[in-house]
Design an enzyme around this catalytic site. Structure first.
Site, PDB file in Angstrom:
ATOM      1  N   ARG A 282       0.834  -1.050   0.115  1.00 22.35           N
ATOM      2  CA  ARG A 282       0.034  -0.027   0.010  1.00 22.35           C
ATOM      3  C   ARG A 282       0.814   1.074   0.067  1.00 22.35           C
ATOM      4  O   ARG A 282       1.978   1.283   0.538  1.00 22.35           O
ATOM      5  CB  ARG A 282      -0.847  -0.054   1.238  1.00 22.35           C
ATOM      6  CG  ARG A 282      -1.959  -1.278   1.302  1.00 22.35           C
ATOM      7  CD  ARG A 282      -2.749  -1.207   2.393  1.00 22.35           C
ATOM      8  NE  ARG A 282      -3.858  -2.342   2.557  1.00 22.35           N
ATOM      9  CZ  ARG A 282      -3.942  -3.366   3.086  1.00 22.35           C
ATOM     10  NH1 ARG A 282      -2.699  -3.482   3.885  1.00 22.35           N
ATOM     11  NH2 ARG A 282      -4.706  -4.274   3.040  1.00 22.35           N
TER      12      ARG A 282
ATOM     13  N   LYS B 256      -3.416  -2.915   7.983  1.00 18.57           N
ATOM     14  CA  LYS B 256      -4.484  -2.301   8.558  1.00 18.57           C
ATOM     15  C   LYS B 256      -4.792  -3.172   9.780  1.00 18.57           C
ATOM     16  O   LYS B 256      -4.828  -4.182   9.870  1.00 18.57           O
ATOM     17  CB  LYS B 256      -5.707  -2.323   7.551  1.00 18.57           C
ATOM     18  CG  LYS B 256      -5.627  -1.386   6.257  1.00 18.57           C
ATOM     19  CD  LYS B 256      -6.795  -1.419   5.447  1.00 18.57           C
ATOM     20  CE  LYS B 256      -6.608  -0.468   4.281  1.00 18.57           C
ATOM     21  NZ  LYS B 256      -7.795  -0.331   3.412  1.00 18.57           N
TER      22      LYS B 256
ATOM     23  N   HIS C  46      -2.314   2.475  -5.849  1.00 19.49           N
ATOM     24  CA  HIS C  46      -3.342   1.494  -5.541  1.00 19.49           C
ATOM     25  C   HIS C  46      -3.558   0.766  -6.880  1.00 19.49           C
ATOM     26  O   HIS C  46      -3.966  -0.570  -6.832  1.00 19.49           O
ATOM     27  CB  HIS C  46      -4.624   1.918  -4.915  1.00 19.49           C
ATOM     28  CG  HIS C  46      -5.026   1.125  -4.120  1.00 19.49           C
ATOM     29  ND1 HIS C  46      -4.775   0.651  -3.016  1.00 19.49           N
ATOM     30  CD2 HIS C  46      -6.377   0.534  -4.268  1.00 19.49           C
ATOM     31  CE1 HIS C  46      -5.521  -0.541  -2.438  1.00 19.49           C
ATOM     32  NE2 HIS C  46      -6.712  -0.199  -3.200  1.00 19.49           N
TER      33      HIS C  46
ATOM     34  N   ARG D 133      -1.045  -1.853  -7.169  1.00 16.64           N
ATOM     35  CA  ARG D 133      -1.344  -2.911  -6.122  1.00 16.64           C
ATOM     36  C   ARG D 133      -2.205  -3.938  -6.724  1.00 16.64           C
ATOM     37  O   ARG D 133      -2.199  -5.045  -6.728  1.00 16.64           O
ATOM     38  CB  ARG D 133      -1.688  -2.345  -5.059  1.00 16.64           C
ATOM     39  CG  ARG D 133      -2.221  -3.217  -3.820  1.00 16.64           C
ATOM     40  CD  ARG D 133      -2.571  -2.425  -2.556  1.00 16.64           C
ATOM     41  NE  ARG D 133      -3.370  -3.160  -1.588  1.00 16.64           N
ATOM     42  CZ  ARG D 133      -2.966  -4.162  -0.588  1.00 16.64           C
ATOM     43  NH1 ARG D 133      -1.789  -4.568  -0.590  1.00 16.64           N
ATOM     44  NH2 ARG D 133      -3.936  -4.801   0.211  1.00 16.64           N
TER      45      ARG D 133
ATOM     46  N   HIS E 113      -5.661  -8.757   3.396  1.00 20.69           N
ATOM     47  CA  HIS E 113      -6.924  -8.432   3.305  1.00 20.69           C
ATOM     48  C   HIS E 113      -7.477  -9.443   4.504  1.00 20.69           C
ATOM     49  O   HIS E 113      -7.352 -10.749   4.680  1.00 20.69           O
ATOM     50  CB  HIS E 113      -7.813  -9.108   2.054  1.00 20.69           C
ATOM     51  CG  HIS E 113      -7.622  -8.400   1.007  1.00 20.69           C
ATOM     52  ND1 HIS E 113      -7.847  -8.512  -0.515  1.00 20.69           N
ATOM     53  CD2 HIS E 113      -7.111  -7.129   0.904  1.00 20.69           C
ATOM     54  CE1 HIS E 113      -7.493  -7.541  -1.070  1.00 20.69           C
ATOM     55  NE2 HIS E 113      -7.232  -6.562  -0.322  1.00 20.69           N
TER      56      HIS E 113
ATOM     57  N   TYR F 182     -10.881  -9.958  -7.429  1.00 19.95           N
ATOM     58  CA  TYR F 182      -9.847 -10.083  -8.512  1.00 19.95           C
ATOM     59  C   TYR F 182     -10.244 -11.113  -9.316  1.00 19.95           C
ATOM     60  O   TYR F 182      -9.512 -11.120 -10.351  1.00 19.95           O
ATOM     61  CB  TYR F 182      -8.527 -10.221  -7.940  1.00 19.95           C
ATOM     62  CG  TYR F 182      -8.039  -8.969  -7.043  1.00 19.95           C
ATOM     63  CD1 TYR F 182      -7.243  -7.881  -7.612  1.00 19.95           C
ATOM     64  CD2 TYR F 182      -8.031  -8.963  -5.555  1.00 19.95           C
ATOM     65  CE1 TYR F 182      -7.145  -6.526  -7.239  1.00 19.95           C
ATOM     66  CE2 TYR F 182      -7.682  -7.748  -4.992  1.00 19.95           C
ATOM     67  CZ  TYR F 182      -7.268  -6.444  -6.035  1.00 19.95           C
ATOM     68  OH  TYR F 182      -6.697  -5.626  -5.015  1.00 19.95           O
TER      69      TYR F 182
END
Length: 306
Positions: free
Chosen positions: A156, A180, A245, A248, A271, A280
């Site tokens: 990120r 995150k 992004h 990514r 994630h 994806y």
């Protein structure tokens, strides 16, 4: 945009909202902004239900959902998701014998597909970087390191610009990042990226705290966005098609096309929910169809009897 004011919750609602948020932080590793959004939506629903949210029945929940119909679909979806998670928590903890969330609205909003780049676009970017590196300018070496880590490791933007100077060590094919919600994840570092980082680090002051220093701090996310768009323009790619992004996303898309397992991809991207990673799969429908036709156990082998 002004923030929505905090709404007080009363009685059992306030206590159960607090317990729910503690669970989300401790077990689900939810980020601070996620917790604040849940708290705001739950306190708002509690106020609308006059402090009876935790005990509300399906009719109450249906009426609540109907009161949201003038709101944007994305807002309704967010509020509904918060309540579903809350009632699921109450049921799991044995605090309710039923789950009334089936009465909540489910607005069909369709999750937007991520922007991505084709392999040809990526090749043009790296050809342009190679031409820059050939000039021998230190900032060209920084450019190469930034892009190798963005595309080659799926970092990120914030993770990339705030990398400590010694985060990536020579000969170490991975680093561990706190992403995150404080969740740690293993990030692969390719040989190309290692070489690019080593070439750039020679030009980083020995007393610098960051791998990509800028003044007294590190490179900002805004400056990284500018660098990415500047390179895209040089490579003949419309700048509005690219961002850190998007690179990514290209990392994830091309790994999946190459046969990467989606669970491994979930880990690499950091994630929390596999559903986030599954978006994806849209990029590779042709390969998946081919895979089913070629590898399905009931497909006849060439030359076998019908």
């Amino acid at each position: 945009m002004a923030k929505e004011p905090a709404v007080p919750a009363s009685g059992d609602d306030a206590r159960l909202i607090e317990r729910f948020l503690e669970m989300m932080a401790a077990e689900a590793g939810a980020a601070r902004n996620t917790l604040l959004a849940y708290e705001r939506d739950l306190r708002g629903a509690s106020a609308e239900l006059e402090g009876g949210m935790s005990e509300a029945g399906r009719d109450d929940i249906r009426s609540l959902g109907e009161s949201w119909m003038t709101l944007a679909r994305s807002t309704v979806a967010r509020k509904s998701a918060a309540l579903r998670r809350f009632y699921g928590f109450l049921a799991e903890e044995g605090l309710r014998g039923d789950d009334p969330s089936a009465a909540l609205p489910r607005p069909s909003q369709g999750r937007p597909l991520p922007k991505t780049l084709g392999r040809g676009d990526v090749e043009r970017l790296f050809d342009t970087i190679a031409a820059e590196v050939a000039t021998g300018k230190p900032l060209a070496l920084r450019l190469a390191a930034l892009f190798e880590l963005l595309y080659g490791s799926g970092l990120r933007a914030t993770e990339l610009v705030s990398l400590p100077r010694a985060a990536i060590r020579k000969g170490s094919p991975f680093l561990i990042l706190a992403g995150k919600g404080g969740r740690e994840r293993l990030v692969p570092i390719s040989d190309r990226a290692l070489a690019a980082v080593e070439a750039w680090r020679v030009h980083v002051p020995g007393d610098a705290a960051w791998l990509f220093p800028s003044g007294k701090k590190h490179l900002t996310r805004i400056r990284l966005y500018q660098i990415v768009k500047e390179l895209a323009a040089k490579a003949g790619i419309p700048p509005d098609r690219i961002s850190p992004h998007v690179l990514r996303h290209a990392f994830a898309t091309h790994l999946l096309e190459g046969g990467a397992d989606i669970r491994a991809l979930q880990t690499l991207l950091g994630h929390a929910d596999i559903a986030t990673t599954q978006i994806y799969t849209h990029v590779d429908s042709a390969r998946l169809v081919e895979l089913v036709n070629a590898r399905h156990p009931l497909v006849d082998e060439p030359g076998s009897a019908a």
